[in-house]
Design a protein around this motif. Sequence first.
Motif: not given
Length: 403
Positions: A262, A304, A233, A175
């Motif tokens: 994410v 991420g 998230t 992430k």
Amino acid sequence: MSQSSVEELLGELIAFDTTSHRSNLPLIDFIEEYLARHGVASKRILDDTGEKANLYATIGPAERAGVMLSGHTDTVPVTGQSWSFEPFQLTAEGERLYGRGSADMKGFLASVLAAVPAMVKADLAVPIHLAFSHDEEVGCLGVRNLLADLAQQPVRPAACLVGEPTSMRLATTHKGKLAVRLHLRGKACHSGMAPEGVNAIHVAARLISWVEEKAVQKAAEGPFDERFAIPHTTLQVGVIQGGTALNIVPQDCHLDLEIRNVPEDDPEALLGELMGLAANLEAQMQKGHAEAGIRLERLSDYPGLSMADDDALVEFILALLDDQTRERIGFGTEGGLFQDELGIPALVCGPGSMAQGHQPDEFVTREQIASCEAFLARLITVLEGPEARRRLARGALSIDESA
């Protein structure tokens, strides 16, 4: 390479207290001198203070893009932790090698340095780049200067492997993170006259409630990415500080919060929603005190990392590993920055487990070090000699026909 040489180097690296608030230059000096003894030139990229540095080196043909082995030199503090061993001294007990940074991530750095003589001796058709950064533990800050320097170079790496501890399993995804601090300024007064003040903590509570509600919403509605153990998230407030005494309406309060998103989610959009609420609250505060307000301070952020399981680079690295497992990790790395900022595809794989990282009595096992050594030996073999171009063309890297 031999396990004893890795352990010797690991002991040298652990002996340097490179906690993020300290200079890492003594360790950089050590690595520079070590590389120079093996005929490897390196470049030091200092930060603005001159007290910390990244280090970059290329072994093999400098005119060609190769594989970058990347790791950070800083560690988290030991303050407040109860250690059974001296944290800045390598202690070997059975299969475990104890010391601050042994897992995160000086075990990888020691393994790479121990492999340098073999890299130098090999007839590398494709180079191996070494990139050692500072201040990763405080938000991937130090590597930004290295990125800026690489952006100006005529040749940059074709692929990056970040050696964070994954138990030598290949991590393809993690992430992103956005961390901010909100400073709230109200108006102090005696608590007996509370309506005449502007309570900064009370306003902060409204913001905290929004963070909690949004976290619950994300857990229920997504977006979801099932590659992660927590597939959505997350948002949380980690620090809140404010007030001076119970009988004083608090004038000041600040809170630190983070968003770990994410890839399908946009942390900046979430921050925009929060700051929209903050603007409304600030307007209400200023009705009671014209100088009241809410100020945003960005602490750190990194993107991420997301690589497809069938990507050629993934297949190339997996072929060199004992364990064919693909991992999705919950912690961040510098890999996303190399990928987003410079377009260098990145993966994560290194010895040790993050279950031991940041903990008292941090350790890496000898088995993990041996596994990393074996991987590096295979990497050197596949990058050397006349077969390297054909192997890599079928694998991960784009090698020109002059190879």
